[in-house]
Design a protein around this motif. Structure first.
Motif, PDB file in Angstrom:
ATOM      1  N   GLU A 202       0.827  -1.198   0.000  1.00  9.74           N
ATOM      2  CA  GLU A 202       0.000   0.000   0.000  1.00  9.74           C
ATOM      3  C   GLU A 202       0.864   1.251   0.000  1.00  9.74           C
ATOM      4  O   GLU A 202       2.045   1.228   0.341  1.00  9.74           O
ATOM      5  CB  GLU A 202      -0.923  -0.018   1.215  1.00  9.74           C
ATOM      6  CG  GLU A 202      -1.967  -1.117   1.149  1.00  9.74           C
ATOM      7  CD  GLU A 202      -3.065  -0.914   2.170  1.00  9.74           C
ATOM      8  OE1 GLU A 202      -3.179   0.205   2.716  1.00  9.74           O
ATOM      9  OE2 GLU A 202      -3.815  -1.870   2.408  1.00  9.74           O
ATOM     10  N   ARG A 203       0.231   2.368  -0.364  1.00 13.78           N
ATOM     11  CA  ARG A 203       0.963   3.620  -0.545  1.00 13.78           C
ATOM     12  C   ARG A 203       1.731   4.019   0.704  1.00 13.78           C
ATOM     13  O   ARG A 203       2.863   4.511   0.624  1.00 13.78           O
ATOM     14  CB  ARG A 203      -0.011   4.724  -0.938  1.00 13.78           C
ATOM     15  CG  ARG A 203       0.663   6.057  -1.231  1.00 13.78           C
ATOM     16  CD  ARG A 203      -0.360   7.114  -1.588  1.00 13.78           C
ATOM     17  NE  ARG A 203      -1.171   6.715  -2.734  1.00 13.78           N
ATOM     18  CZ  ARG A 203      -2.205   7.414  -3.167  1.00 13.78           C
ATOM     19  NH1 ARG A 203      -2.571   8.530  -2.538  1.00 13.78           N
ATOM     20  NH2 ARG A 203      -2.900   7.001  -4.214  1.00 13.78           N
ATOM     21  N   HIS A 204       1.125   3.825   1.890  1.00 14.70           N
ATOM     22  CA  HIS A 204       1.798   4.248   3.115  1.00 14.70           C
ATOM     23  C   HIS A 204       3.080   3.463   3.347  1.00 14.70           C
ATOM     24  O   HIS A 204       4.072   3.983   3.861  1.00 14.70           O
ATOM     25  CB  HIS A 204       0.855   4.106   4.313  1.00 14.70           C
ATOM     26  CG  HIS A 204       0.768   2.713   4.851  1.00 14.70           C
ATOM     27  ND1 HIS A 204       0.041   1.717   4.234  1.00 14.70           N
ATOM     28  CD2 HIS A 204       1.346   2.143   5.936  1.00 14.70           C
ATOM     29  CE1 HIS A 204       0.150   0.607   4.924  1.00 14.70           C
ATOM     30  NE2 HIS A 204       0.930   0.820   5.945  1.00 14.70           N
ATOM     31  N   GLU A 205       3.091   2.184   2.952  1.00 13.87           N
ATOM     32  CA  GLU A 205       4.294   1.366   3.129  1.00 13.87           C
ATOM     33  C   GLU A 205       5.394   1.814   2.173  1.00 13.87           C
ATOM     34  O   GLU A 205       6.565   1.948   2.557  1.00 13.87           O
ATOM     35  CB  GLU A 205       3.960  -0.111   2.891  1.00 13.87           C
ATOM     36  CG  GLU A 205       5.106  -1.060   3.199  1.00 13.87           C
ATOM     37  CD  GLU A 205       5.390  -1.191   4.689  1.00 13.87           C
ATOM     38  OE1 GLU A 205       6.486  -1.673   5.026  1.00 13.87           O
ATOM     39  OE2 GLU A 205       4.532  -0.816   5.505  1.00 13.87           O
ATOM     40  N   LEU A 206       5.038   2.066   0.920  1.00  9.96           N
ATOM     41  CA  LEU A 206       6.015   2.554  -0.049  1.00  9.96           C
ATOM     42  C   LEU A 206       6.578   3.907   0.381  1.00  9.96           C
ATOM     43  O   LEU A 206       7.771   4.178   0.229  1.00  9.96           O
ATOM     44  CB  LEU A 206       5.373   2.671  -1.429  1.00  9.96           C
ATOM     45  CG  LEU A 206       4.940   1.351  -2.085  1.00  9.96           C
ATOM     46  CD1 LEU A 206       4.194   1.631  -3.384  1.00  9.96           C
ATOM     47  CD2 LEU A 206       6.145   0.454  -2.335  1.00  9.96           C
ATOM     48  N   SER A 207       5.708   4.748   0.922  1.00  4.43           N
ATOM     49  CA  SER A 207       6.151   6.053   1.406  1.00  4.43           C
ATOM     50  C   SER A 207       7.151   5.896   2.548  1.00  4.43           C
ATOM     51  O   SER A 207       8.149   6.619   2.620  1.00  4.43           O
ATOM     52  CB  SER A 207       4.949   6.874   1.870  1.00  4.43           C
ATOM     53  OG  SER A 207       5.353   8.086   2.454  1.00  4.43           O
ATOM     54  N   GLY A 208       6.897   4.923   3.428  1.00  6.24           N
ATOM     55  CA  GLY A 208       7.817   4.666   4.527  1.00  6.24           C
ATOM     56  C   GLY A 208       9.186   4.236   4.039  1.00  6.24           C
ATOM     57  O   GLY A 208      10.222   4.656   4.580  1.00  6.24           O
ATOM     58  N   TRP A 209       9.217   3.396   3.008  1.00  2.08           N
ATOM     59  CA  TRP A 209      10.498   2.983   2.427  1.00  2.08           C
ATOM     60  C   TRP A 209      11.254   4.185   1.878  1.00  2.08           C
ATOM     61  O   TRP A 209      12.452   4.335   2.115  1.00  2.08           O
ATOM     62  CB  TRP A 209      10.275   1.964   1.314  1.00  2.08           C
ATOM     63  CG  TRP A 209       9.661   0.679   1.749  1.00  2.08           C
ATOM     64  CD1 TRP A 209       9.386   0.277   3.036  1.00  2.08           C
ATOM     65  CD2 TRP A 209       9.241  -0.392   0.905  1.00  2.08           C
ATOM     66  NE1 TRP A 209       8.809  -0.966   3.038  1.00  2.08           N
ATOM     67  CE2 TRP A 209       8.708  -1.405   1.753  1.00  2.08           C
ATOM     68  CE3 TRP A 209       9.244  -0.592  -0.468  1.00  2.08           C
ATOM     69  CZ2 TRP A 209       8.203  -2.599   1.247  1.00  2.08           C
ATOM     70  CZ3 TRP A 209       8.739  -1.786  -0.983  1.00  2.08           C
ATOM     71  CH2 TRP A 209       8.231  -2.777  -0.134  1.00  2.08           C
ATOM     72  N   SER A 210      10.554   5.034   1.135  1.00  2.00           N
ATOM     73  CA  SER A 210      11.189   6.206   0.530  1.00  2.00           C
ATOM     74  C   SER A 210      11.709   7.167   1.591  1.00  2.00           C
ATOM     75  O   SER A 210      12.815   7.702   1.475  1.00  2.00           O
ATOM     76  CB  SER A 210      10.196   6.934  -0.388  1.00  2.00           C
ATOM     77  OG  SER A 210       9.806   6.102  -1.464  1.00  2.00           O
ATOM     78  N   LEU A 211      10.908   7.380   2.639  1.00  2.00           N
ATOM     79  CA  LEU A 211      11.329   8.264   3.715  1.00  2.00           C
ATOM     80  C   LEU A 211      12.564   7.707   4.420  1.00  2.00           C
ATOM     81  O   LEU A 211      13.514   8.442   4.707  1.00  2.00           O
ATOM     82  CB  LEU A 211      10.195   8.442   4.722  1.00  2.00           C
ATOM     83  CG  LEU A 211       9.035   9.339   4.315  1.00  2.00           C
ATOM     84  CD1 LEU A 211       7.870   9.176   5.287  1.00  2.00           C
ATOM     85  CD2 LEU A 211       9.479  10.791   4.262  1.00  2.00           C
TER      86      LEU A 211
END
Length: 291
Positions: free
Chosen positions: A250-259
């Protein structure tokens, strides 16, 4: 832990890309559901859908066992065990008895189910609840492990104080977690760090905070290793594996990786492994993973 915070953490892991359901689906797609071993759960070089939800995966668990010279007669406690991957690997490879404690209902149930599937229930057991409130009649433990879990505790001193009486006199406390390398210097970095804390349901203490908490709770650091480069590489590999994954995280998980990758590359945060014992001599080395 208050009910609002627990609900938020539970929602995060209820939709996490690593769950018993996604692991079983991955194994079913490759025709490997019969006669499962722990290696089947822990290893997946194509999609990284495994039971090892921590930096370094299976290799990190093997390195950890080597560092503490794990023996068959040892008893191991895994704090925030998640899917139970670390206790299963250690029990499977070394024959030792392991116990994991998990805060969330879904992950506790997944840990029990995956352990049943690989036939390790005679060596691996679990408790459900907040580590700070759970009783452990199996204590003392020769090894206590926390892999990417200490950040979720609001009071670092409280969790370390809980660990101390549970650890055998000559036992090892192994912490694999993040730390704040420096304060964010720009508004972008401050925004990234705030977003990361929110998504990860916790925060990284600074090295000074780690040092003070360990010392005040009676622990000394035998060894410290900076694992930031390894974590950055892992984020990169996860992103590269996405085209091979049937269901994107999900988007929140991908965002966490990028952050996470951005903050590590900019030097705001880092990750480390520290090997601790109850302080008993002047042979303790300083906590400085950068060295």
């Amino acid at each position: 832990m208050d009910s609002t915070r627990l609900a938020k953490i539970s929602r995060t892991y209820d939709r996490h890309p690593l769950r018993a359901a996604t692991i079983v689906e991955r194994l079913a797609n490759t025709g490997r559901l019969s006669n499962l071993s722990e290696d089947d759960l822990a290893t997946d070089d194509a999609t990284f859908i495994t039971d090892q939800n921590h930096t370094g995966g299976l290799q990190a668990v093997v390195e950890l066992a080597r560092l503490v010279d794990l023996q068959r007669t040892d008893r191991v406690l895994d704090i925030g065990t998640g899917l139970g991957g670390t206790p299963r690997v250690l029990a499977d490879r070394y024959g030792c008895r392991c116990h994991g404690v998990e805060l969330t209902t879904a992950r506790y149930n997944d840990a029990v189910e995956l352990t049943r599937r690989v036939g390790l229930r005679h060596l691996v057991t679990f408790s459900y609840g907040d580590f700070l409130n759970v009783n452990f009649p199996q204590a003392p433990f020769n090894v206590i492990i926390g892999q990417d879990t200490f950040m979720h505790f609001e009071d670092l001193h409280a969790v370390l104080r809980k660990c101390s009486p549970l650890l055998a006199t000559d036992g090892n406390l192994v912490i694999e977690d993040g730390f704040l390398r420096r304060a964010p210097a720009t508004e972008i970095e401050r925004s990234q760090l705030a977003a990361a804390w929110d998504q990860w349901n916790g925060r990284f203490p600074s090295l000074r905070e780690w040092q003070n908490a360990l010392r005040s709770c009676g622990f000394g650091v035998d060894r410290s290793d900076d694992r930031t480069d390894e974590a950055i590489m892992e984020y990169q590999l996860r992103m590269q594996s996405l085209p091979q994954v049937d269901r994107r995280p999900e988007r929140h998980e991908l965002s966490g990786w990028s952050l996470g990758e951005a903050l590590m590359r900019s030097g705001v945060i880092g990750t480390m492994r520290i090997l601790c014992r109850r302080q008993r001599s002047n042979l303790i080395t300083p906590l400085n993973p950068s060295e």
